[in-house]
Write a protein that holds these residues in place. Structure first.
Motif, PDB file in Angstrom:
ATOM      1  N   PRO A 123      28.305  31.015  37.034  1.00  9.26           N
ATOM      2  CA  PRO A 123      29.397  30.098  37.364  1.00  9.26           C
ATOM      3  C   PRO A 123      29.378  28.880  36.452  1.00  9.26           C
ATOM      4  N   PRO A 124      30.569  28.301  36.156  1.00  7.93           N
ATOM      5  CA  PRO A 124      30.623  27.124  35.277  1.00  7.93           C
ATOM      6  C   PRO A 124      29.875  25.949  35.893  1.00  7.93           C
ATOM      7  N   GLY A 125      29.222  25.214  35.027  1.00  2.69           N
ATOM      8  CA  GLY A 125      28.521  24.021  35.479  1.00  2.69           C
ATOM      9  C   GLY A 125      27.139  24.287  36.025  1.00  2.69           C
ATOM     10  N   LYS A 126      26.731  25.560  36.137  1.00  2.00           N
ATOM     11  CA  LYS A 126      25.416  25.891  36.682  1.00  2.00           C
ATOM     12  C   LYS A 126      24.465  26.231  35.544  1.00  2.00           C
ATOM     13  N   LYS A 127      23.277  25.623  35.555  1.00  2.00           N
ATOM     14  CA  LYS A 127      22.343  25.829  34.486  1.00  2.00           C
ATOM     15  C   LYS A 127      21.728  27.224  34.594  1.00  2.00           C
TER      16      LYS A 127
ATOM     17  N   ARG B 163      18.827  29.867  34.424  1.00  2.00           N
ATOM     18  CA  ARG B 163      17.388  29.893  34.662  1.00  2.00           C
ATOM     19  C   ARG B 163      16.894  31.313  34.470  1.00  2.00           C
ATOM     20  N   TYR B 164      15.690  31.421  33.916  1.00  2.00           N
ATOM     21  CA  TYR B 164      15.158  32.756  33.695  1.00  2.00           C
ATOM     22  C   TYR B 164      14.733  33.413  35.003  1.00  2.00           C
ATOM     23  N   ALA B 165      14.024  32.656  35.841  1.00  2.00           N
ATOM     24  CA  ALA B 165      13.531  33.228  37.096  1.00  2.00           C
ATOM     25  C   ALA B 165      14.623  33.167  38.154  1.00  2.00           C
ATOM     26  N   LEU B 166      14.538  34.120  39.074  1.00  2.00           N
ATOM     27  CA  LEU B 166      15.523  34.163  40.159  1.00  2.00           C
ATOM     28  C   LEU B 166      15.241  33.067  41.172  1.00  2.00           C
ATOM     29  N   GLU B 167      16.291  32.632  41.807  1.00  2.00           N
ATOM     30  CA  GLU B 167      16.147  31.690  42.906  1.00  2.00           C
ATOM     31  C   GLU B 167      15.492  32.394  44.093  1.00  2.00           C
ATOM     32  N   PRO B 168      14.730  31.682  44.890  1.00  2.00           N
ATOM     33  CA  PRO B 168      14.126  32.315  46.074  1.00  2.00           C
ATOM     34  C   PRO B 168      15.159  32.939  47.001  1.00  2.00           C
ATOM     35  N   SER B 169      16.316  32.329  47.115  1.00  2.00           N
ATOM     36  CA  SER B 169      17.344  32.871  48.001  1.00  2.00           C
ATOM     37  C   SER B 169      17.939  34.156  47.468  1.00  2.00           C
ATOM     38  N   VAL B 170      17.816  34.409  46.156  1.00  2.00           N
ATOM     39  CA  VAL B 170      18.341  35.638  45.559  1.00  2.00           C
ATOM     40  C   VAL B 170      17.291  36.732  45.559  1.00  2.00           C
ATOM     41  N   ARG B 171      16.042  36.336  45.377  1.00  2.00           N
ATOM     42  CA  ARG B 171      14.989  37.351  45.334  1.00  2.00           C
ATOM     43  C   ARG B 171      14.636  37.868  46.726  1.00  2.00           C
ATOM     44  N   ARG B 172      14.536  36.973  47.682  1.00  2.00           N
ATOM     45  CA  ARG B 172      14.223  37.372  49.057  1.00  2.00           C
ATOM     46  C   ARG B 172      15.137  36.589  49.987  1.00  2.00           C
ATOM     47  N   ALA B 173      16.292  37.185  50.224  1.00  2.00           N
ATOM     48  CA  ALA B 173      17.312  36.503  51.022  1.00  2.00           C
ATOM     49  C   ALA B 173      16.985  36.611  52.499  1.00  2.00           C
ATOM     50  N   ASN B 174      17.380  35.578  53.222  1.00  2.00           N
ATOM     51  CA  ASN B 174      17.201  35.558  54.673  1.00  2.00           C
ATOM     52  C   ASN B 174      18.489  36.062  55.317  1.00  2.00           C
TER      53      ASN B 174
ATOM     54  N   GLN C  35      16.505  43.056  38.543  1.00  2.00           N
ATOM     55  CA  GLN C  35      15.833  44.199  39.168  1.00  2.00           C
ATOM     56  C   GLN C  35      15.050  43.762  40.399  1.00  2.00           C
ATOM     57  N   LEU C  36      14.577  42.522  40.394  1.00  2.00           N
ATOM     58  CA  LEU C  36      13.791  41.992  41.513  1.00  2.00           C
ATOM     59  C   LEU C  36      14.643  41.299  42.559  1.00  2.00           C
ATOM     60  N   ALA C  37      15.947  41.337  42.404  1.00  2.00           N
ATOM     61  CA  ALA C  37      16.825  40.649  43.351  1.00  2.00           C
ATOM     62  C   ALA C  37      16.901  41.409  44.670  1.00  2.00           C
ATOM     63  N   ASP C  38      17.286  40.686  45.701  1.00  2.00           N
ATOM     64  CA  ASP C  38      17.479  41.280  47.023  1.00  2.00           C
ATOM     65  C   ASP C  38      18.887  41.853  47.076  1.00  2.00           C
ATOM     66  N   TRP C  39      18.999  43.177  46.958  1.00  2.00           N
ATOM     67  CA  TRP C  39      20.308  43.824  46.866  1.00  2.00           C
ATOM     68  C   TRP C  39      20.945  44.025  48.238  1.00  2.00           C
TER      69      TRP C  39
ATOM     70  N   PRO D 137      26.634  38.581  44.656  1.00  2.00           N
ATOM     71  CA  PRO D 137      26.944  37.530  43.680  1.00  2.00           C
ATOM     72  C   PRO D 137      27.480  38.122  42.377  1.00  2.00           C
ATOM     73  N   ASP D 138      28.252  37.311  41.654  1.00  2.00           N
ATOM     74  CA  ASP D 138      28.879  37.791  40.429  1.00  2.00           C
ATOM     75  C   ASP D 138      27.852  38.245  39.399  1.00  2.00           C
ATOM     76  N   GLU D 139      26.759  37.502  39.286  1.00  2.00           N
ATOM     77  CA  GLU D 139      25.745  37.888  38.304  1.00  2.00           C
ATOM     78  C   GLU D 139      25.162  39.257  38.618  1.00  2.00           C
ATOM     79  N   MET D 140      24.862  39.507  39.889  1.00  2.00           N
ATOM     80  CA  MET D 140      24.294  40.781  40.288  1.00  2.00           C
ATOM     81  C   MET D 140      25.317  41.908  40.152  1.00  2.00           C
ATOM     82  N   PHE D 141      26.575  41.641  40.446  1.00  2.00           N
ATOM     83  CA  PHE D 141      27.625  42.650  40.301  1.00  2.00           C
ATOM     84  C   PHE D 141      27.786  43.045  38.824  1.00  2.00           C
ATOM     85  N   TYR D 142      27.748  42.062  37.960  1.00  2.00           N
ATOM     86  CA  TYR D 142      27.862  42.303  36.524  1.00  2.00           C
ATOM     87  C   TYR D 142      26.688  43.141  36.020  1.00  2.00           C
TER      88      TYR D 142
END
Length: 850
Positions: A124-128, A130-141, A386-390, A396-401
């Motif tokens: 998304p525009p304006g978002k930096k 990052r190489y590592a996944l966010e905790p909310s993306v890797r192991r979502a609640n 590959q390590l994301a919580d599917w 999310p758009d990044e994961m869909f892409y």
């Protein structure tokens, strides 16, 4: 660094510094630091200071490396914490190295990221970025989707998993015959009679589940016959121009989250000749795993299928395309995709082409999908997802892409690989690369999903504790700790199965080892040792504490870690018990009446020594016939046989009377009817050369000198056959009456008293002689008492010194000395000199020579 070209010089400096540090570390590790600690207090203090400084630096590095990640930083207070939190330290170091590798590639220009299309901007525009996944993306609640499934996973039963198929399209063998079972021991097919006798099968299955949880039979692959007899389409063996993929901007991906959309997709897939398939999997918030997403692409269109819907079991309708042998299914690394598709959706692949096997056959430097995308498409795949919580919905758009890119280019890669395989193939044996790839793909598509049972004793299996114990190097556990470790691990597996969670979610491995080493005595102490994410463990802390205390009490008499590891290792030889069970089948069932007793298995003779008396003289002879092949004669046995011991009492009496009286008196022969029993007689072995007897005193010319001589004087002489150079055997006679024994005892006592008196007289004479020698000086002569010259004591004051003796080259005291033989010297007519193996070196002492 001013430019990327300067990186080479910096890299060389860093590498040389690392080499020097590594060399120093190896040098220090080779020293005995524990010895230096105990021997030098200064060294101990310096080592402690250095250790503290290194731990501080390591902790700072770990904290810095985990700032933008969800990894938890371990607390390293001492060196033991490094072993306890080793897995966490490795995770942090891996993340740090990946960051460094990516940064270096971007700086040197080795990697240039390709931005996604404007309509599907991955970031998304304006978002930096990052190489590592966010905790909310890797192991979502998120809520567990398996709770809404119409067919929920069953983790509590370890019975063989039965395929989910209800109908079988494109079948060469009907479904009812395809659902046979295989016996692991005989590998013979057993058909499933539930279709014909459902009530009988249900009863049999209930009994099987109640009696045996680790059944050895398993269900066959439903499409085994179709895969083995598969003929790939002719287009696979034709070299054609690759069909160019469509750009992202001109195509769209359809997200299918309704069963009606699945049917519409199926209609379009039926007209395709090749389709690309990929899957995304989740395994943290479930015990056996969840197929979370499935991507399917044709030459013109892409689909993203949501496989977490309650009707996911209805996706087996796609077998009309997946099992069609006329349609080629292209997957990359389908080793696990085959398992996930049949386990969760009942889907089977017939006509697989695995691009991973093609990359292996072509011997590419890398075999990953990211490498193939870069090689043929110049697309940089961001594999961090590959390590994301599917399970996240909406995706999310990044994961869909990312999900769409895995299959969008795969058919074009298939065309490129197919042409290269055909070009490099030949008719020579082992050179048909296309056939090799297709055969490997068939083997992959024949994989079956099987349930795994928990091995509490041996710890084997994917969910066992054995590999976990070996990786963590926990061999120092005591018996109580080892018992607690196995109890905690088993409890964790039971909770994970019941709640359909992964064992790591219930309690991670680091916490398991921490609790095992700490052995908390009560629930409060246990609660303080649990990780903050161990929610299920904290809810059942009281039960877990009770399990730990019970295991601790029972573990005192339990096995150790070394014993279990040795028992788990494969044995190279059969034990005594295994041999007995193999030789004596009656031992397998001790309830049988014809079972062999233990005493019947003990041999009465040695297979090595035979009948030779190898024990003491109290051993009773055993007359047991041994096989002729096991009998052999030793030199001692031949000596006994040749000695010809006279056991006949008639001849013994005759020889006794002759030796004592000088006349032969007839002795009545024993009764012929009396049993011949072997007498337990003593025997004495005497050397062939006789010892020189000492000169007796005048007062005791005829008296014997020892007790043996005393007894020999009263024993009868026994004739024995002598062997040249052998020993002499004498057998004592047996006392005939109590009166004779008393007489002999009295005579022996008198002789002993006489010997004592003689010894006293000799000591007095010796003392008088020494006194006379002290008064007179000169050569010693024979004294008045008749003592011999040999009794004179040696005068050490007049002896020559061995240490300070003057050596002469060829003379010794005026006498010509014979030249010593030198085995290392060369002689004209002598043998070849010996080779010096170990020469004398400076500092070694030499042997003194006279």
């Amino acid at each position: 660094m001013g430019s990327p070209q300067d990186f080479k010089s910096v890299q060389d400096k860093i590498q040389s510094a690392l080499v020097a540090v590594t060399r120093s570390v190896n040098t220090i590790a080779a020293e005995d630091l524990s010895f230096h600690r105990t021997s030098n207090p200064t060294v101990e203090e310096e080592l402690d200071d250095t250790t503290s400084r290194l731990l501080t630096l390591t902790s700072s590095l770990l904290k810095s490396a985990t700032k933008s990640t969800q990894l938890q930083v371990p607390d390293l207070e001492d060196t033991d914490d490094v072993d306890v939190h080793w897995s966490r330290v490795v995770d942090v170091v891996d993340t740090l190295l990946e960051k460094a590798d990516t940064s270096l590639d971007e700086y040197t220009g080795a990697i240039k990221r390709k931005a996604g299309p404007a309509s599907e901007q991955p970031v998304p525009p304006g978002k930096k970025t990052r190489y590592a996944l966010e905790p909310s993306v890797r192991r979502a609640n998120v809520l567990k989707p398996q709770n809404a499934f119409e067919v929920k996973p069953d983790n509590l039963h370890s019975t063989p998993w039965k395929p989910l198929l209800t109908h079988k399209p494109h079948a060469m063998v009907p479904l009812e015959k395809s659902l046979g079972t295989l016996n692991d021991e005989s590998q013979t097919a057993q058909y499933d009679y539930s279709l014909f006798l459902p009530q009988l099968f249900q009863t049999r299955r209930d009994n099987l589940q109640a009696s045996r949880a680790d059944s050895k039979f398993r269900f066959k692959h439903p499409y085994e016959t179709e895969i083995l007899n598969l003929d790939y389409p002719e287009s696979v063996f034709e070299t054609t121009a690759p069909t160019k993929y469509l750009p992202f901007e001109t195509t769209t991906a359809t997200f299918v989250n309704a069963f009606e959309g699945v049917l519409l997709m199926l209609e379009e897939l039926r007209g395709a000749t090749e389709i690309a398939i990929d899957t995304e999997h989740h395994d943290f918030r479930t015990y056996s795993g969840l197929l979370s997403l499935m991507q399917i692409s044709t030459r013109e269109k892409d689909w993203i299928v949501d496989t977490l819907q309650p009707w996911r079991h209805k996706l087996e309708v796609l077998n009309e395309v997946f099992a069609d042998p006329k349609i080629v299914k292209v997957l990359h690394g389908a080793y696990m995709d085959i398992i996930w598709l049949q386990r969760d959706c009942g889907l089977y692949i017939v006509g697989l082409f695995d691009t991973f096997e093609a990359a292996c056959a072509l011997q590419y430097p890398a075999r990953s999908l990211a490498y193939l995308l870069k090689r043929f498409v110049d697309f940089d795949a961001d594999k961090k997802y590959q390590l994301a919580d599917w399970r996240i919905r909406p995706i999310p758009d990044e994961m869909f892409y990312y999900a769409r890119s895995d299959t969008h280019y795969l058919l074009y890669i298939y065309d490129m690989l197919r042409n290269e395989l055909l070009e490099r193939s030949s008719d020579e044996p082992g050179q048909n690369l296309m056939r090799q790839v297709l055969d490997k793909s068939k083997e992959t598509s024949l994989r079956r999903y099987e349930t795994t049972s928990y091995d509490a004793d041996g710890g084997q299996g994917p969910f066992g504790w054995f590999n976990m114990l070996i990786r963590q190097s926990a061999g120092g556990f005591s018996r109580e700790q080892f018992a607690a470790f196995r109890a905690i691990h088993k409890w964790r597996d039971e909770v994970a199965r019941r709640e359909d969670e992964s064992p790591l979610y219930v309690m991670n491995n680091a916490t398991v080892f921490s609790v095992t080493r700490g052995m908390p005595p009560d629930p409060k102490a246990l609660h303080g040792m649990l990780d903050k994410h161990s929610y299920l463990a904290k809810q059942e802390v009281a039960e877990l504490s009770k399990i730990i205390n019970q295991a601790k009490a029972e573990g005192a008499d339990g096995p150790s870690v070394a014993e279990v590891i040795q028992g788990t290792a494969p044995s190279t030889a059969m034990g005594v018990g295994d041999v007995a069970k193999a030789v004596f089948p009656q031992l397998r069932n001790p309830e049988k009446q014809d079972a062999i007793e233990t005493k019947d298995l003990i041999s009465q003779t040695s297979r090595l020594w035979g009948k030779v008396a190898m024990s003491s003289r109290w051993d009773q002879g055993v007359d047991v016939d041994s096989p002729k092949g096991l009998q052999f004669e030793l030199p001692w046995a031949r000596f006994i046989q040749s000695a010809q011991l006279l056991d006949d009492q008639t001849q013994l009496a005759e020889q006794t009377s002759t030796a004592v009286n000088g006349t032969t008196e007839p002795t009545p022969a024993p009764s012929e009817t009396a049993p011949q029993e072997r007498e337990d007689n003593e025997f004495t072995l005497k050397t062939g050369l006789k010892r020189k007897a000492p000169e007796p005193d005048s007062e005791s010319e005829s008296a014997p000198e020892s007790e043996d001589d005393d007894e020999a004087a009263h024993l009868p002489a026994i004739k024995s056959t002598s062997i040249a150079g052998a020993e002499e055997i004498a057998i004592a006679d047996t006392d005939n009456s109590e009166e004779e024994r008393r007489e002999r005892k009295a005579a022996k006592k008198a002789r002993k008293q006489a010997r004592k008196e003689r010894q006293e007289r000799k000591e007095r004479k010796k003392a008088e002689k020494l006194a006379n020698q002290a008064k007179s000086s000169g050569a010693s002569t024979k004294d008045e008492q008749g003592e011999s010259e040999d009794d004179e004591p040696f005068d050490y004051s007049k002896a020559k010194s061995v240490l300070h003796t003057k050596r002469s080259a060829n003379t010794d005291g005026g006498k010509q000395r014979k030249a010593r033989f030198n085995p290392y010297g060369m002689s004209a007519d002598g043998p070849k000199p010996a080779r010096r193996m170990h020469g004398e070196k400076p500092g070694k002492s030499a042997t003194f020579k006279k």
